[in-house]
Design a protein around this motif. Sequence first.
Motif, mmCIF file in Angstrom:
data_model
loop_
_atom_site.group_PDB
_atom_site.id
_atom_site.type_symbol
_atom_site.label_atom_id
_atom_site.label_comp_id
_atom_site.label_asym_id
_atom_site.label_seq_id
_atom_site.Cartn_x
_atom_site.Cartn_y
_atom_site.Cartn_z
ATOM 1 N N GLU A 100 50.316 37.510 39.341
ATOM 2 C CA GLU A 100 50.618 38.797 39.969
ATOM 3 C C GLU A 100 49.478 39.785 39.765
ATOM 4 O OE1 GLU A 100 54.295 40.517 38.806
ATOM 5 O OE2 GLU A 100 55.426 38.779 39.529
ATOM 6 N N LYS A 101 48.894 39.708 38.580
ATOM 7 C CA LYS A 101 47.880 40.706 38.234
ATOM 8 C C LYS A 101 46.514 40.034 38.058
ATOM 9 C CE LYS A 101 50.854 44.112 37.111
ATOM 10 N NZ LYS A 101 51.406 44.805 38.225
ATOM 11 N N GLU A 102 45.468 40.836 38.318
ATOM 12 C CA GLU A 102 44.107 40.292 38.192
ATOM 13 C C GLU A 102 43.787 39.895 36.755
ATOM 14 O OE1 GLU A 102 41.178 42.881 39.883
ATOM 15 O OE2 GLU A 102 41.527 42.098 41.906
ATOM 16 N N TYR A 103 44.295 40.692 35.788
ATOM 17 C CA TYR A 103 43.948 40.368 34.394
ATOM 18 C C TYR A 103 44.508 39.002 33.972
ATOM 19 C CZ TYR A 103 48.579 41.683 32.564
ATOM 20 O OH TYR A 103 49.917 41.730 32.295
ATOM 21 N N GLN A 104 45.654 38.626 34.613
ATOM 22 C CA GLN A 104 46.220 37.298 34.290
ATOM 23 C C GLN A 104 45.315 36.196 34.854
ATOM 24 O OE1 GLN A 104 49.890 38.206 36.295
ATOM 25 N NE2 GLN A 104 51.026 38.283 34.357
ATOM 26 N N LEU A 105 44.809 36.461 36.053
ATOM 27 C CA LEU A 105 43.893 35.495 36.671
ATOM 28 C C LEU A 105 42.624 35.365 35.820
ATOM 29 C CD1 LEU A 105 42.986 33.755 39.095
ATOM 30 C CD2 LEU A 105 42.263 35.848 40.242
ATOM 31 N N THR A 106 42.101 36.531 35.396
ATOM 32 C CA THR A 106 40.894 36.531 34.555
ATOM 33 C C THR A 106 41.141 35.731 33.276
ATOM 34 O OG1 THR A 106 40.241 38.670 35.432
ATOM 35 C CG2 THR A 106 39.261 38.030 33.327
ATOM 36 N N ALA A 107 42.303 35.973 32.650
ATOM 37 C CA ALA A 107 42.601 35.272 31.389
ATOM 38 C C ALA A 107 42.640 33.762 31.632
ATOM 39 C CB ALA A 107 43.927 35.756 30.827
ATOM 40 N N LYS A 158 28.450 40.180 34.417
ATOM 41 C CA LYS A 158 29.629 40.420 35.237
ATOM 42 C C LYS A 158 29.675 39.336 36.308
ATOM 43 C CE LYS A 158 31.873 43.873 38.083
ATOM 44 N NZ LYS A 158 32.089 45.279 38.316
ATOM 45 N N THR A 159 30.880 38.842 36.591
ATOM 46 C CA THR A 159 30.984 37.854 37.665
ATOM 47 C C THR A 159 31.824 38.403 38.809
ATOM 48 O OG1 THR A 159 31.705 35.642 38.276
ATOM 49 C CG2 THR A 159 32.863 36.641 36.449
ATOM 50 N N PHE A 160 31.346 38.137 40.030
ATOM 51 C CA PHE A 160 32.103 38.473 41.242
ATOM 52 C C PHE A 160 32.698 37.167 41.755
ATOM 53 C CE2 PHE A 160 28.979 41.798 40.853
ATOM 54 C CZ PHE A 160 29.703 42.943 41.173
ATOM 55 N N ILE A 161 34.019 37.167 41.924
ATOM 56 C CA ILE A 161 34.705 35.914 42.259
ATOM 57 C C ILE A 161 35.522 36.065 43.541
ATOM 58 C CG2 ILE A 161 36.596 34.387 41.500
ATOM 59 C CD1 ILE A 161 35.586 34.705 38.663
ATOM 60 N N VAL A 162 35.409 35.064 44.401
ATOM 61 C CA VAL A 162 36.354 34.953 45.511
ATOM 62 C C VAL A 162 37.405 33.946 45.026
ATOM 63 C CG1 VAL A 162 36.677 34.283 47.918
ATOM 64 C CG2 VAL A 162 34.503 35.301 47.178
ATOM 65 N N PRO A 163 38.640 34.425 44.759
ATOM 66 C CA PRO A 163 39.612 33.497 44.167
ATOM 67 C C PRO A 163 40.206 32.556 45.210
ATOM 68 C CG PRO A 163 40.519 35.720 44.314
ATOM 69 C CD PRO A 163 39.154 35.789 44.904
ATOM 70 N N CYS A 217 31.610 32.164 43.520
ATOM 71 C CA CYS A 217 31.322 33.202 42.521
ATOM 72 C C CYS A 217 29.830 33.443 42.376
ATOM 73 C CB CYS A 217 31.897 32.808 41.161
ATOM 74 S SG CYS A 217 30.950 31.532 40.361
ATOM 75 N N VAL A 218 29.509 34.607 41.808
ATOM 76 C CA VAL A 218 28.131 34.954 41.463
ATOM 77 C C VAL A 218 28.190 35.657 40.114
ATOM 78 C CG1 VAL A 218 26.294 36.597 42.005
ATOM 79 C CG2 VAL A 218 27.162 35.116 43.785
ATOM 80 N N VAL A 219 27.190 35.401 39.285
ATOM 81 C CA VAL A 219 27.131 36.099 37.995
ATOM 82 C C VAL A 219 25.893 36.996 38.001
ATOM 83 C CG1 VAL A 219 26.899 35.812 35.499
ATOM 84 C CG2 VAL A 219 28.294 34.202 36.813
ATOM 85 N N ILE A 238 30.096 33.455 28.457
ATOM 86 C CA ILE A 238 31.224 33.814 29.327
ATOM 87 C C ILE A 238 31.114 35.296 29.711
ATOM 88 C CG2 ILE A 238 33.746 33.985 29.457
ATOM 89 C CD1 ILE A 238 33.856 31.561 27.581
ATOM 90 N N PRO A 239 31.077 35.605 31.032
ATOM 91 C CA PRO A 239 30.909 37.001 31.438
ATOM 92 C C PRO A 239 31.978 37.905 30.835
ATOM 93 C CG PRO A 239 30.661 35.565 33.323
ATOM 94 C CD PRO A 239 31.126 34.697 32.194
ATOM 95 N N ARG A 240 31.561 39.146 30.545
ATOM 96 C CA ARG A 240 32.506 40.083 29.953
ATOM 97 C C ARG A 240 33.428 40.662 31.036
ATOM 98 N NH1 ARG A 240 30.273 45.393 27.146
ATOM 99 N NH2 ARG A 240 29.096 43.904 25.907
ATOM 100 N N LYS A 241 32.854 40.933 32.223
ATOM 101 C CA LYS A 241 33.661 41.575 33.267
ATOM 102 C C LYS A 241 33.842 40.659 34.468
ATOM 103 C CE LYS A 241 33.403 46.182 31.862
ATOM 104 N NZ LYS A 241 32.853 47.481 32.003
ATOM 105 N N PHE A 242 35.053 40.704 35.021
ATOM 106 C CA PHE A 242 35.392 39.907 36.206
ATOM 107 C C PHE A 242 35.800 40.857 37.323
ATOM 108 C CE2 PHE A 242 36.144 35.346 34.847
ATOM 109 C CZ PHE A 242 35.488 35.472 33.633
#
Length: 506
Positions: A455-462, A444-449, A429-431, A477-481
């Motif tokens: 199923e959904k990205e928002y679930q992963l973010t949560a 904002k963070t860019f993540i390689v999961p 990741c990078v912030v 904690i970054p606001r955007k993922f």
Amino acid sequence: MSLLQSIQQISINHPNRLAFINRSLVLTYQDLWSRSDHLASYIQNHADEQHSPIIVFGHMAPEMIVSFLGSVKAGHPYIPVDISIPIDRIKKIIESSKAEYFIATEEIEDDFLNNYPIKEIKCKELEQILQSSIEMLPKDNWVSGEDSFYIIYTSGSTGNPKGVQITANNLQSFVDWMVTDFPINNQGVFLNQAPFSFDLSVMDLYPALSTGGTLFAVTKDMIANPKILFDELSFSNINVWTSTPSFAQMCLMEPTFSNNMLPALEVFLFCGEVLSTETARQLLERFPKAKVFNLYGPTEATVAVTMVEITKETLETHSVLPIGRTKSDTQLLIVDESGNPLPDGEKGEMIIIGPSVSRGYLREKILTDKSFFIRDGERAYRTGDAGYFKNGLLYYQGRLDFQIKLHGYRMELEEIENNIGKSQYVEACVVVPVYRGDKIDYLKTFIVPSEHSFEKEYQLTAAIKKELSKQLPAYMIPRKFSYLDQLPMTPNGKVDRKKLSAEVMV
Ligand code: AMP
């Protein structure tokens, strides 16, 4: 007279004067002095180690100030810890500081310190101690000279917070400057906006207490409820306003925030982040009788070491405001990458040399040696801040590393990345900070999961945010993922932060 002697003198001469107000909670100088004596006596009788640090946990409670003084009167430095700091981070502070006591001025989970080698004083027990009968305390137990007075933990690039040790001498040098070089009158009312775990709070705490002043606390509940905040402010009679520029900017959104609301306001003191010309201009317009000062400094040099008054003339001649001149006992050099001093007008790293420079990070020799050194017999600190001198005034030019300020909070992007990287769902990741104009708006963070079953990205973010909230305060904690298959690389194989930063330009 030392800082503690000044406070003692006020408690004798003006016992009923208020030292602290937090809405209905008040503390007189007499109570501050006698209750802190009770605690000091308890600590002296029970502590196993001399000078061991004492954690004081809570949020702007009168008992926090009592506990600070109780600790230093017993010869121990205190570590202020605000309730905004999550439990896992507090545990890191306990481990790295080897603190002997944890004084809770707020209720905490019952089993939170189980298995930790620290003695806990909970709210109820603290109240009993503060009311107990005491023995006379010998004065020479007070923290003095090169002993640490307090230790403030700040964000660290290694992923763990680091404890800046501030000695009694450091603090004395700072307070002497504040009460001499600023138009601060005795018995003033000071705004106390920053929680005690941030060094900005020291800018009101000790100048107020050493001049018989009253601290007027703005709690997180008041900030969350502007109606209460402005109602309280209008009865506050504040003379000295100490806050981050961000907090003043927020207040300026309220049209009635003006001289009519705060007719006794004489001085604004700002530190901790860039003061914009627009904020200063609006304040001078709305508070024509008040003076506005811009101060600069890191926690490592005890709050602030430079200052300048921002007048209407300054605003007419500057698009970027200066941070001023250094206090008289301190030197500030601008140096190039090899440490050679640069002439006026040239940009380089700011080095602070003088009696308010900390003796280093607690139990962190490598980190300390990296940033602190001795120059001509005095302690010096490499700030990591860029700046230049012009016509005798100093100008701030941003950071040389990945430390940032977001809404007044200091943080290392690397510490956030380190903690995101620990998540089971994250491979890399990078912030990056996202700017609105020249100010950081959010992260904002860019993540390689890594592999996951969401199923959904928002679930992963949560799920990642939930893990992070145990490690980092909410403001880190970054606001955007955003999710990527891989992070972009520069030709020499480093993560291409510039490319990612360019993507978030608005
Ligand atoms: P802290 O240790 O939280 O006080 O943060 C210190 C950092 O805040 C400094 O190293 C600067 O990067 C920044 N800072 C402090 N005062 C100012 C100021 N007046 N203008 C711009 N940045 C500031």
